[in-house]
Design a protein around this motif. Structure first.
Motif, PDB file in Angstrom:
ATOM      1  N   GLN A   3       0.838  -1.204   0.000  1.00  0.00           N
ATOM      2  CA  GLN A   3       0.000   0.000   0.000  1.00  0.00           C
ATOM      3  C   GLN A   3       0.870   1.250   0.000  1.00  0.00           C
ATOM      4  O   GLN A   3       0.605   2.214  -0.724  1.00  0.00           O
ATOM      5  N   HIS A   4       1.927   1.231   0.809  1.00  0.00           N
ATOM      6  CA  HIS A   4       2.815   2.397   0.871  1.00  0.00           C
ATOM      7  C   HIS A   4       3.637   2.555  -0.405  1.00  0.00           C
ATOM      8  O   HIS A   4       3.963   3.683  -0.800  1.00  0.00           O
ATOM      9  N   LEU A   5       3.980   1.456  -1.052  1.00  0.00           N
ATOM     10  CA  LEU A   5       4.715   1.558  -2.314  1.00  0.00           C
ATOM     11  C   LEU A   5       3.909   2.282  -3.385  1.00  0.00           C
ATOM     12  O   LEU A   5       4.472   2.910  -4.284  1.00  0.00           O
ATOM     13  N   GLN A   6       2.601   2.219  -3.294  1.00  0.00           N
ATOM     14  CA  GLN A   6       1.733   2.883  -4.260  1.00  0.00           C
ATOM     15  C   GLN A   6       1.591   4.378  -3.987  1.00  0.00           C
ATOM     16  O   GLN A   6       1.117   5.134  -4.833  1.00  0.00           O
ATOM     17  N   TYR A   7       2.021   4.793  -2.796  1.00  0.00           N
ATOM     18  CA  TYR A   7       1.821   6.181  -2.377  1.00  0.00           C
ATOM     19  C   TYR A   7       2.926   7.070  -2.923  1.00  0.00           C
ATOM     20  O   TYR A   7       4.111   6.810  -2.709  1.00  0.00           O
ATOM     21  N   ASP A   8       2.544   8.121  -3.650  1.00  0.00           N
ATOM     22  CA  ASP A   8       3.507   9.077  -4.202  1.00  0.00           C
ATOM     23  C   ASP A   8       3.677  10.225  -3.213  1.00  0.00           C
ATOM     24  O   ASP A   8       2.787  11.074  -3.073  1.00  0.00           O
ATOM     25  N   TYR A   9       4.804  10.269  -2.552  1.00  0.00           N
ATOM     26  CA  TYR A   9       5.031  11.232  -1.472  1.00  0.00           C
ATOM     27  C   TYR A   9       5.276  12.647  -1.993  1.00  0.00           C
ATOM     28  O   TYR A   9       5.278  13.600  -1.218  1.00  0.00           O
ATOM     29  N   PHE A  10       5.462  12.789  -3.307  1.00  0.00           N
ATOM     30  CA  PHE A  10       5.687  14.114  -3.883  1.00  0.00           C
ATOM     31  C   PHE A  10       4.414  14.959  -3.896  1.00  0.00           C
ATOM     32  O   PHE A  10       4.429  16.135  -3.526  1.00  0.00           O
ATOM     33  N   TRP A  11       3.299  14.373  -4.300  1.00  0.00           N
ATOM     34  CA  TRP A  11       2.105  15.150  -4.603  1.00  0.00           C
ATOM     35  C   TRP A  11       1.484  15.900  -3.423  1.00  0.00           C
ATOM     36  O   TRP A  11       1.069  17.049  -3.591  1.00  0.00           O
ATOM     37  N   PRO A  12       1.394  15.336  -2.226  1.00  0.00           N
ATOM     38  CA  PRO A  12       0.696  16.067  -1.142  1.00  0.00           C
ATOM     39  C   PRO A  12       1.307  17.412  -0.807  1.00  0.00           C
ATOM     40  O   PRO A  12       0.586  18.381  -0.545  1.00  0.00           O
ATOM     41  N   GLY A  13       2.644  17.527  -0.784  1.00  0.00           N
ATOM     42  CA  GLY A  13       3.286  18.796  -0.428  1.00  0.00           C
ATOM     43  C   GLY A  13       4.158  19.352  -1.513  1.00  0.00           C
ATOM     44  O   GLY A  13       4.806  20.388  -1.334  1.00  0.00           O
ATOM     45  N   ARG A  14       4.207  18.628  -2.675  1.00  0.00           N
ATOM     46  CA  ARG A  14       5.080  18.986  -3.797  1.00  0.00           C
ATOM     47  C   ARG A  14       6.537  19.106  -3.338  1.00  0.00           C
ATOM     48  O   ARG A  14       7.264  20.033  -3.726  1.00  0.00           O
ATOM     49  N   ASP A  15       6.955  18.138  -2.516  1.00  0.00           N
ATOM     50  CA  ASP A  15       8.344  18.074  -2.039  1.00  0.00           C
ATOM     51  C   ASP A  15       9.168  17.367  -3.115  1.00  0.00           C
ATOM     52  O   ASP A  15       9.205  16.136  -3.201  1.00  0.00           O
ATOM     53  N   LYS A  16       9.852  18.134  -3.951  1.00  0.00           N
ATOM     54  CA  LYS A  16      10.405  17.649  -5.205  1.00  0.00           C
ATOM     55  C   LYS A  16      11.405  16.494  -5.086  1.00  0.00           C
ATOM     56  O   LYS A  16      11.422  15.610  -5.948  1.00  0.00           O
ATOM     57  N   PRO A  17      12.259  16.443  -4.065  1.00  0.00           N
ATOM     58  CA  PRO A  17      13.199  15.313  -4.010  1.00  0.00           C
ATOM     59  C   PRO A  17      12.528  13.946  -4.067  1.00  0.00           C
ATOM     60  O   PRO A  17      13.090  12.993  -4.613  1.00  0.00           O
ATOM     61  N   TYR A  18      11.313  13.837  -3.527  1.00  0.00           N
ATOM     62  CA  TYR A  18      10.631  12.540  -3.492  1.00  0.00           C
ATOM     63  C   TYR A  18      10.046  12.152  -4.847  1.00  0.00           C
ATOM     64  O   TYR A  18       9.696  10.988  -5.063  1.00  0.00           O
ATOM     65  N   LYS A  19       9.944  13.101  -5.755  1.00  0.00           N
ATOM     66  CA  LYS A  19       9.355  12.840  -7.065  1.00  0.00           C
ATOM     67  C   LYS A  19      10.161  11.810  -7.843  1.00  0.00           C
ATOM     68  O   LYS A  19       9.609  11.048  -8.654  1.00  0.00           O
ATOM     69  N   TYR A  20      11.465  11.743  -7.597  1.00  0.00           N
ATOM     70  CA  TYR A  20      12.346  10.916  -8.410  1.00  0.00           C
ATOM     71  C   TYR A  20      12.906   9.701  -7.666  1.00  0.00           C
ATOM     72  O   TYR A  20      13.750   8.986  -8.198  1.00  0.00           O
ATOM     73  N   VAL A  21      12.435   9.451  -6.466  1.00  0.00           N
ATOM     74  CA  VAL A  21      12.911   8.284  -5.703  1.00  0.00           C
ATOM     75  C   VAL A  21      12.355   7.004  -6.322  1.00  0.00           C
ATOM     76  O   VAL A  21      11.142   6.888  -6.545  1.00  0.00           O
ATOM     77  N   GLU A  22      13.220   6.036  -6.611  1.00  0.00           N
ATOM     78  CA  GLU A  22      12.790   4.730  -7.100  1.00  0.00           C
ATOM     79  C   GLU A  22      12.395   3.888  -5.885  1.00  0.00           C
ATOM     80  O   GLU A  22      13.243   3.507  -5.083  1.00  0.00           O
ATOM     81  N   ARG A  23      11.119   3.613  -5.770  1.00  0.00           N
ATOM     82  CA  ARG A  23      10.588   3.024  -4.546  1.00  0.00           C
ATOM     83  C   ARG A  23      11.007   1.574  -4.358  1.00  0.00           C
ATOM     84  O   ARG A  23      11.035   0.795  -5.307  1.00  0.00           O
ATOM     85  N   LYS A  24      11.303   1.261  -3.099  1.00  0.00           N
ATOM     86  CA  LYS A  24      11.642  -0.106  -2.743  1.00  0.00           C
ATOM     87  C   LYS A  24      11.406  -0.333  -1.256  1.00  0.00           C
ATOM     88  O   LYS A  24      11.140   0.606  -0.494  1.00  0.00           O
ATOM     89  N   ILE A  25      11.520  -1.576  -0.846  1.00  0.00           N
ATOM     90  CA  ILE A  25      11.411  -1.976   0.561  1.00  0.00           C
ATOM     91  C   ILE A  25      12.771  -2.482   0.998  1.00  0.00           C
ATOM     92  O   ILE A  25      13.470  -3.158   0.228  1.00  0.00           O
TER      93      ILE A  25
END
Length: 299
Positions: free
Chosen positions: A140-162
């Motif tokens: 569920q968390h892998l599907q969550y895009d952390y960039f959009w809620p606050g437009r915190d740009k560094p998170y836009k390009y993180v390749e998600r993993k566990i």
């Protein structure tokens, strides 16, 4: 419930429905700031901490910031600056939760997503561990895009993993307290202690100055009933935070203290996305005065 609160909740709900469709980061941030902070955002001449964080989001992003906020990749970045002894051992990494090799993990461990807040599963006893529940939460968390809620740009390009880490707990406090240092181009000016994070739904936050004098400020969470005592390695953590924040206008550097040893937590550029009020409000300006923005001006 008074009329103002009802109107505010209505606007927040409508904004949540519309916000993913808004492409302009400047417009989005200005509207969200007004809804969350209940005041106009000044980008041309920002003064407060919350205003300057929005300016830094929009005008001062650097590609290396993405590596620094990636909880998995940040370990190598930090290790190369302060040393491997401050890094919590990694036990494995996977692109999706179904790939986790639970058999290879010890009796106690921690699973984390590398890109967001809250993608965390703690296992204190593998014999009692609900693997499917953990898999569901992590996916569920892998599907969550952390960039959009606050437009915190560094998170836009993180390749998600566990990834999995060794389980850590301080013997004296019977928890893993978070020591979070606000740094301004290598200078530590404030910090807060996050305590009882695993025991309570809402943790305690206690703010201190650079000499560990308790400050009469709250933000987001209440103070602890009793003052958290000064960590044994406080000066060492300050020194390490200073090294990790050199050349950066503002970054929060987080550490843990476990049985007299220091371990790196994470790096955060936009504390609470710069969208959570201080109480009393004057502290927003006090923190903001510490940030020296780059010479480039917003237009």
């Amino acid at each position: 419930m008074n009329l103002f609160i009802r109107i505010d909740q209505f606007l927040q709900r409508k904004w949540k429905e519309k916000s993913p469709k808004i492409k302009s980061d400047v417009f989005y941030i200005k509207v969200l700031y007004f809804l969350r902070m209940h005041k106009v955002l000044h980008l041309k001449n920002p003064k407060t901490f919350s205003e300057k964080l929005q300016w830094l989001k929009l005008y001062a992003y650097k590609p290396e910031y993405t590596t620094m906020v990636d909880k998995y990749l940040a370990k190598d970045y930090v290790k190369n600056i302060i040393g491997e002894q401050y890094i919590i051992p990694t036990l494995g990494a996977w692109n999706k939760a179904e790939d986790i090799d639970f058999d290879s993990l010890p009796v106690q461990f921690v699973l984390k997503t590398n890109h967001d807040c809250g993608g965390l599963v703690i296992c204190k006893d593998k014999t009692q561990f609900d693997k499917q529940k953990a898999i569901n939460k992590l996916n569920q968390h892998l599907q969550y895009d952390y960039f959009w809620p606050g437009r915190d740009k560094p998170y836009k390009y993180v390749e998600r993993k566990i990834f999995a880490e060794a389980y850590m707990e301080d013997t004296k406090t019977a928890e893993l307290r978070d020591y979070k240092f606000f740094c301004f181009d290598g200078v530590v000016k404030f910090m807060f202690v996050a305590s009882d994070r695993q025991k309570r739904q809402e943790p305690y936050f206690d703010f201190f100055d650079e000499n560990y004098n308790h400050l009469p400020v709250r933000q987001g969470h209440p103070n602890a009933p009793g003052l958290p005592e000064k960590p044994v390695c406080f000066e060492l953590m300050k020194s390490l935070a200073s090294k990790l924040s050199k050349g950066i206008p503002q970054v929060r550097v987080d550490f843990y203290e476990v049985d007299g040893k220091v371990f790196f937590g994470e790096l955060t550029f936009y504390h609470f996305a710069g969208m959570t009020p201080f109480h009393p409000a004057k502290w927003d300006r006090t923190f903001g005065d510490m940030i020296k923005l780059p010479s480039e001006k917003a237009v």
